[in-house]
Design a protein around this motif. Structure first.
Motif, PDB file in Angstrom:
ATOM      1  N   LEU A   1     -16.007  53.207  38.472  1.00 24.53           N
ATOM      2  CA  LEU A   1     -14.666  53.788  38.445  1.00 24.53           C
ATOM      3  C   LEU A   1     -14.614  54.995  37.510  1.00 24.53           C
ATOM      4  O   LEU A   1     -13.561  55.319  36.959  1.00 24.53           O
ATOM      5  N   SER A   2     -15.738  55.650  37.346  1.00 25.16           N
ATOM      6  CA  SER A   2     -15.828  56.793  36.439  1.00 25.16           C
ATOM      7  C   SER A   2     -14.746  57.823  36.736  1.00 25.16           C
ATOM      8  O   SER A   2     -14.532  58.220  37.878  1.00 25.16           O
ATOM      9  N   GLY A   3     -14.056  58.232  35.682  1.00 26.75           N
ATOM     10  CA  GLY A   3     -13.024  59.254  35.812  1.00 26.75           C
ATOM     11  C   GLY A   3     -11.648  58.713  36.144  1.00 26.75           C
ATOM     12  O   GLY A   3     -10.663  59.456  36.107  1.00 26.75           O
ATOM     13  N   LEU A   4     -11.547  57.423  36.459  1.00 27.64           N
ATOM     14  CA  LEU A   4     -10.248  56.838  36.779  1.00 27.64           C
ATOM     15  C   LEU A   4      -9.608  56.328  35.492  1.00 27.64           C
ATOM     16  O   LEU A   4     -10.149  55.453  34.821  1.00 27.64           O
ATOM     17  N   THR A   5      -8.484  56.886  35.120  1.00 27.78           N
ATOM     18  CA  THR A   5      -7.761  56.450  33.935  1.00 27.78           C
ATOM     19  C   THR A   5      -6.366  55.990  34.337  1.00 27.78           C
ATOM     20  O   THR A   5      -5.789  56.474  35.313  1.00 27.78           O
ATOM     21  N   VAL A   6      -5.838  55.058  33.579  1.00 28.55           N
ATOM     22  CA  VAL A   6      -4.512  54.495  33.851  1.00 28.55           C
ATOM     23  C   VAL A   6      -3.658  54.659  32.605  1.00 28.55           C
ATOM     24  O   VAL A   6      -4.087  54.256  31.509  1.00 28.55           O
ATOM     25  N   PRO A   7      -2.462  55.245  32.709  1.00 33.48           N
ATOM     26  CA  PRO A   7      -1.582  55.349  31.543  1.00 33.48           C
ATOM     27  C   PRO A   7      -1.323  53.980  30.930  1.00 33.48           C
ATOM     28  O   PRO A   7      -1.173  52.983  31.649  1.00 33.48           O
ATOM     29  N   ARG A   8      -1.279  53.930  29.624  1.00 32.84           N
ATOM     30  CA  ARG A   8      -1.150  52.652  28.923  1.00 32.84           C
ATOM     31  C   ARG A   8       0.040  51.837  29.403  1.00 32.84           C
ATOM     32  O   ARG A   8      -0.054  50.620  29.568  1.00 32.84           O
ATOM     33  N   LYS A   9       1.153  52.492  29.657  1.00 36.12           N
ATOM     34  CA  LYS A   9       2.360  51.762  30.047  1.00 36.12           C
ATOM     35  C   LYS A   9       2.265  51.181  31.456  1.00 36.12           C
ATOM     36  O   LYS A   9       3.115  50.372  31.841  1.00 36.12           O
ATOM     37  N   LEU A  10       1.279  51.597  32.228  1.00 40.79           N
ATOM     38  CA  LEU A  10       1.122  51.068  33.582  1.00 40.79           C
ATOM     39  C   LEU A  10       0.056  49.992  33.679  1.00 40.79           C
ATOM     40  O   LEU A  10      -0.133  49.403  34.750  1.00 40.79           O
ATOM     41  N   ILE A  11      -0.656  49.724  32.593  1.00 40.57           N
ATOM     42  CA  ILE A  11      -1.759  48.763  32.664  1.00 40.57           C
ATOM     43  C   ILE A  11      -1.275  47.395  33.134  1.00 40.57           C
ATOM     44  O   ILE A  11      -1.876  46.770  34.010  1.00 40.57           O
ATOM     45  N   GLY A  12      -0.174  46.906  32.560  1.00 39.96           N
ATOM     46  CA  GLY A  12       0.344  45.598  32.970  1.00 39.96           C
ATOM     47  C   GLY A  12       0.714  45.564  34.441  1.00 39.96           C
ATOM     48  O   GLY A  12       0.444  44.582  35.145  1.00 39.96           O
ATOM     49  N   CYS A  13       1.317  46.643  34.927  1.00 37.88           N
ATOM     50  CA  CYS A  13       1.702  46.711  36.343  1.00 37.88           C
ATOM     51  C   CYS A  13       0.468  46.690  37.235  1.00 37.88           C
ATOM     52  O   CYS A  13       0.438  45.993  38.262  1.00 37.88           O
ATOM     53  N   VAL A  14      -0.566  47.449  36.853  1.00 28.49           N
ATOM     54  CA  VAL A  14      -1.785  47.482  37.650  1.00 28.49           C
ATOM     55  C   VAL A  14      -2.447  46.104  37.653  1.00 28.49           C
ATOM     56  O   VAL A  14      -2.939  45.637  38.686  1.00 28.49           O
ATOM     57  N   GLU A  15      -2.449  45.431  36.507  1.00 31.88           N
ATOM     58  CA  GLU A  15      -3.053  44.092  36.467  1.00 31.88           C
ATOM     59  C   GLU A  15      -2.280  43.109  37.340  1.00 31.88           C
ATOM     60  O   GLU A  15      -2.878  42.219  37.966  1.00 31.88           O
ATOM     61  N   GLN A  16      -0.978  43.250  37.412  1.00 35.26           N
ATOM     62  CA  GLN A  16      -0.212  42.394  38.324  1.00 35.26           C
ATOM     63  C   GLN A  16      -0.635  42.626  39.767  1.00 35.26           C
ATOM     64  O   GLN A  16      -0.794  41.679  40.547  1.00 35.26           O
ATOM     65  N   ALA A  17      -0.811  43.881  40.140  1.00 41.09           N
ATOM     66  CA  ALA A  17      -1.224  44.193  41.508  1.00 41.09           C
ATOM     67  C   ALA A  17      -2.623  43.655  41.795  1.00 41.09           C
ATOM     68  O   ALA A  17      -2.894  43.152  42.892  1.00 41.09           O
ATOM     69  N   ILE A  18      -3.536  43.749  40.818  1.00 34.96           N
ATOM     70  CA  ILE A  18      -4.874  43.187  41.000  1.00 34.96           C
ATOM     71  C   ILE A  18      -4.790  41.681  41.216  1.00 34.96           C
ATOM     72  O   ILE A  18      -5.384  41.130  42.153  1.00 34.96           O
ATOM     73  N   CYS A  19      -4.053  40.998  40.344  1.00 38.94           N
ATOM     74  CA  CYS A  19      -3.921  39.538  40.466  1.00 38.94           C
ATOM     75  C   CYS A  19      -3.300  39.141  41.791  1.00 38.94           C
ATOM     76  O   CYS A  19      -3.615  38.077  42.352  1.00 38.94           O
ATOM     77  N   ALA A  20      -2.404  39.969  42.299  1.00 39.96           N
ATOM     78  CA  ALA A  20      -1.741  39.657  43.573  1.00 39.96           C
ATOM     79  C   ALA A  20      -2.728  39.587  44.724  1.00 39.96           C
ATOM     80  O   ALA A  20      -2.458  38.924  45.735  1.00 39.96           O
ATOM     81  N   MET A  21      -3.871  40.235  44.596  1.00 39.47           N
ATOM     82  CA  MET A  21      -4.831  40.289  45.688  1.00 39.47           C
ATOM     83  C   MET A  21      -5.916  39.237  45.579  1.00 39.47           C
ATOM     84  O   MET A  21      -6.899  39.264  46.308  1.00 39.47           O
ATOM     85  N   GLY A  22      -5.761  38.265  44.684  1.00 39.88           N
ATOM     86  CA  GLY A  22      -6.715  37.169  44.586  1.00 39.88           C
ATOM     87  C   GLY A  22      -6.502  36.129  45.681  1.00 39.88           C
ATOM     88  O   GLY A  22      -5.397  35.959  46.192  1.00 39.88           O
ATOM     89  N   ARG A  23      -7.576  35.417  46.005  1.00 39.70           N
ATOM     90  CA  ARG A  23      -7.462  34.326  46.993  1.00 39.70           C
ATOM     91  C   ARG A  23      -6.508  33.261  46.481  1.00 39.70           C
ATOM     92  O   ARG A  23      -5.621  32.803  47.208  1.00 39.70           O
TER      93      ARG A  23
END
Length: 367
Positions: A237-259
């Motif tokens: 994921l080189s070069g991909l950065t996420v603003p600090r305030k969005l980290i929690g939101c992104v982690e929610q989206a990742i968790c949503a895609m689990g089996r």
């Protein structure tokens, strides 16, 4: 906002075929930008009150005869959908508001079961409740950047080919939900597949805290495994950065895609992951608190799943997604359900971009 999601505003235009959230119609088209005086703040939280449709008498009469409506009402005070509410262009349920002395006015603390901020009689005549939920699904959602960032992580593990956990360790007032990593693994192991990749969203600061998982699940990932290397130009994921305030939101989206998803019981962060899982069509939308011991038999037992009532805001009511219409992951990018489609398309795009390149299983990448 409620359950870790964005703050919501509900506008009901007489419920004559149009329900809008904020400034978005249920068909996805935008309203002209409202003026400040178009907003009517409702000085209460859905945990204490609800809007009764079409009127209080109809809902209360139905609640006396129907157990499901009684659970939706759940001892809350009814608010009449009267002329001032009907004539308002935007009904706003603020997530927070300060009192004259500068403190937060607790009347505006936005907690409650969003699926039942409005309650109709049994059978939902006219489909009013369902249309409000549809609008919340399609009109109040995370920005595209959240789903696109999450898709790069999901593409590394495979959509619904890993299981996810949210383990809150700090500042959680419900201490009975704190467990050791060994106990969490013992509790959930019967519901995991052998060697299945795991993603853990957590505020635990000790890097080695979950190392006991690696004996049976060597592909164990946390945020740092993906983004620490990316931030300095290394890894898939080189070069991909996420603003600090969005980290929690992104982690929610990742968790949503689990089996499967294993949650922290009394957590609105976990609660919103459950809602997202319903929206994107996850294969298993049951609730699995990680501090509780599970078996294959208990996982399929309805008695082990929580009751959903109007005041229960930690646990999302599945009606939030089962009563909405349209595919969870449509093929066309321009449909109204942007949540499912962006994840579906971004997974495909990220997977194609990474095809033949480095992955988290590559020898040179230290997970």
């Amino acid at each position: 906002g409620f359950g870790g999601g964005p703050a919501s505003a509900i506008k009901a235009a007489g419920f004559q075929g149009r329900v809008t959230t904020g400034v978005v119609r249920s068909n996805g088209s935008a309203l002209s930008t409202p003026r400040l005086d178009d907003y009517v703040d409702l000085p209460w939280s859905p945990i204490d009150r609800y809007i009764a449709w079409p009127n209080v008498d109809a809902v209360e009469q139905s609640a006396r005869a129907d157990a499901h409506v009684r659970e939706n009402v759940d001892r809350r005070e009814a608010v009449e959908y009267d002329a001032p509410l009907r004539e308002a262009r935007v009904l706003n349920l603020p997530s927070c508001k300060r009192a004259a002395d500068g403190s937060y006015d607790m009347r505006y603390r936005y907690l409650g079961q969003m699926a039942h901020a409005l309650v109709a009689p049994a059978g939902d005549p006219g489909g009013v409740e369902a249309r409000v939920r549809q609008t919340l699904r399609d009109g109040v959602r995370y920005a595209d950047v959240v789903w696109e960032a999450a898709s790069h992580v999901v593409a590394q593990m495979g959509a619904f080919r890993f299981s996810s956990l949210h383990v809150r360790r700090n500042e959680l007032q419900y201490k009975n939900e704190f467990t050791s990593a060994n106990q969490t693994l013992s509790n959930i192991e019967p519901l995991l597949r052998r060697g299945e990749p795991l993603y853990i969203a957590t505020d635990e600061t000790r890097p080695a805290f979950f190392d006991c998982f690696r004996a049976t699940h060597p592909r164990l990932y946390r945020w740092s495994d993906f983004f620490d290397d990316a931030g300095v130009g290394h890894g898939p994921l080189s070069g991909l950065t996420v603003p600090r305030k969005l980290i929690g939101c992104v982690e929610q989206a990742i968790c949503a895609m689990g089996r499967r998803f294993f949650r922290t019981g009394h957590s609105t962060f976990s609660g919103y992951v459950s809602r997202l899982r319903g929206f994107v069509g996850a294969p298993d939308t049951n609730e699995y608190p990680h501090h509780k011991a599970w078996s294959r038999e208990s996982a399929t037992s309805p008695q082990q799943q929580p009751r959903h009532t109007g005041r229960m805001y930690f646990i999302e009511d599945p009606e939030m997604w089962t009563t909405t219409v349209g595919p969870a992951r449509p093929k066309r990018r321009r449909s109204s359900d942007r949540t499912g489609e962006l994840m579906a398309e971004s997974i495909d795009e990220a997977g194609a971009a990474l095809h033949g390149g480095a992955t988290l299983d590559s020898p040179n990448h230290a997970a």
